[in-house]
Design a protein around this motif. Structure first.
Motif, mmCIF file in Angstrom:
data_model
loop_
_atom_site.group_PDB
_atom_site.id
_atom_site.type_symbol
_atom_site.label_atom_id
_atom_site.label_comp_id
_atom_site.label_asym_id
_atom_site.label_seq_id
_atom_site.Cartn_x
_atom_site.Cartn_y
_atom_site.Cartn_z
ATOM 1 N N VAL A 58 -5.129 1.403 -2.526
ATOM 2 C CA VAL A 58 -4.057 1.769 -1.597
ATOM 3 C C VAL A 58 -4.110 0.839 -0.386
ATOM 4 O O VAL A 58 -5.146 0.233 -0.077
ATOM 5 N N GLY A 109 -1.204 3.469 3.242
ATOM 6 C CA GLY A 109 -1.459 4.590 2.341
ATOM 7 C C GLY A 109 -0.720 4.511 1.022
ATOM 8 O O GLY A 109 -0.950 5.328 0.129
ATOM 9 N N GLU A 110 0.151 3.527 0.855
ATOM 10 C CA GLU A 110 0.909 3.399 -0.394
ATOM 11 C C GLU A 110 0.016 2.875 -1.513
ATOM 12 O O GLU A 110 -0.823 1.993 -1.303
ATOM 13 N N ILE A 111 0.190 3.448 -2.705
ATOM 14 C CA ILE A 111 -0.564 2.991 -3.874
ATOM 15 C C ILE A 111 -0.019 1.641 -4.319
ATOM 16 O O ILE A 111 1.192 1.466 -4.467
ATOM 17 N N ARG A 165 -6.190 9.503 -5.934
ATOM 18 C CA ARG A 165 -4.802 9.940 -5.812
ATOM 19 C C ARG A 165 -4.297 10.468 -7.154
ATOM 20 O O ARG A 165 -4.826 10.130 -8.212
#
Length: 361
Positions: free
Chosen positions: A240, A289-291, A261
């Motif tokens: 992430v 925080g984005e995958i 996640r």
């Protein structure tokens, strides 16, 4: 009310509820009478009459006695005389014939159907049975219901979990598969029950919420098809973004971290190893925080739009070069548009390395 019965021998009735009355007494013999309750006489009379009916029915040779039961729960789809009544006959073949006569289809699960002696007589007539050979005793009607079992949500969920583990995600945690909506209460006739998925779901796109068809098989035949709504989670450690990564930026160690996640919706593309990211750049702006997935990163091109490059034209006995500007990104071996700065003409050339393109003649 009492009755008086004369007997010809002297006998004491110790502990009896009957009263002994002296009628006459002589030297040779004495006579006494008993007073017996009327209810006892009625019971005796009933027993005697039943014996008489039984013997009368048998006296015809092919006769039978049919006694309807009070309540019956059946498993068969058809109600027969043998399932709702007790049949007595000395003629075994006749008894079997009567037992197998159909009355009607079994009632729907959850409902009760009443059959009377008249219903039985009607069927007997339709089967050319002489009613003078039949004696009915006991109940005038019988309540018939169909034996049933309940299909529970837990049964359906366990089947779905097994299917997903065996055919879709072998390493998924069973407890991460839940019912998204509780199925309606389903009661079906008793029998051999199994479940089946009617089509191949190996190509299904997995997401947080999925719906799968489930067939309920009763005694080898499809009884009903349900649509089962499931909520699915698949937790994995993935890469992430630790901070905002601008578009076209080369991603570094400081830009990423590993974190657990739910990736069920990104199963095919989520990156699970940092080494998959090194040396690549962001195809779009990536939020903190984005995958990181394979769709949002790319290998940087050897030549980027706006880069100055050397244009090479090579002949058997001649080599010509010129300064150009890339009009688009280009990877090794890719044909891109390049502007010749001196002539301001747009040509196409093949990317050789990060500074050289070659015109193919």
């Amino acid at each position: 009310m009492n009755s008086r019965i004369l007997i010809g021998k002297r006998r004491k009735a110790k502990g009896s509820s009957c009263e002994i009355v002296n009628i006459s007494q002589g030297e040779s013999e004495s006579f006494y009478s008993f007073r017996i309750p009327f209810a006892m006489i009625a019971v005796l009379a009933t027993l005697i009459s039943l014996v008489w009916i039984y013997e009368s029915a048998y006296s015809a040779g092919r006769g039978a006695i049919i006694a309807l039961r009070k309540e019956v729960t059946i498993s068969n789809p058809i109600v027969t005389i043998g399932t709702i009544a007790d049949i007595q006959s000395e003629d075994r073949a006749f008894r079997k014939q009567l037992s197998g006569i159909d009355i009607e289809r079994a009632p729907v699960v959850g409902y009760t159907r009443i059959f009377t002696v008249d219903d039985i007589k009607l069927r007997l007539r339709q089967h050319k049975i002489d009613l003078s050979q039949i004696t009915f005793v006991g109940n005038e009607r019988v309540a018939v219901s169909t034996k049933a079992i309940e299909i529970t949500p837990e049964q359906l969920l366990n089947f779905a979990r097994n299917y997903i583990q065996e055919h879709l995600l072998a390493d998924i945690d069973r407890n991460s598969i839940e019912l998204a909506a509780t199925p309606i209460k389903l009661t079906i006739p008793a029998g051999e029950i199994s479940f089946r998925i009617p089509r191949d779901l190996s190509k299904i796109r997995l997401s947080r919420y999925i719906s799968i068809p489930v067939q309920i098989i009763l005694n080898g035949k499809i009884y009903r098809t349900l649509i089962l709504s499931l909520k699915v989670k698949l937790v994995r450690k993935v890469v992430v973004a630790t901070k905002l990564i601008p578009q076209d930026k080369h991603i570094s160690e400081a830009d990423i971290r590993m974190e657990e996640r739910d990736i069920i919706s990104l199963l095919a593309s989520a990156l699970v190893d940092k080494s998959d990211v090194y040396g690549k750049r962001a195809k779009k702006q990536i939020s903190p925080g984005e995958i990181l997935t394979s769709e949002i990163i790319e290998i940087p091109p050897l030549i980027s739009r706006g880069d100055k490059v050397t244009i090479l034209i090579e002949l058997p006995h001649l080599r010509v070069t010129a300064v150009g500007m890339a009009k688009e990104d280009g990877y090794e071996g890719q044909i891109i548009r390049v502007e010749n700065i001196s002539s301001q003409k747009i040509i196409t050339a093949k990317v050789i390395d990060e500074k050289l393109v070659q015109v193919e003649l």
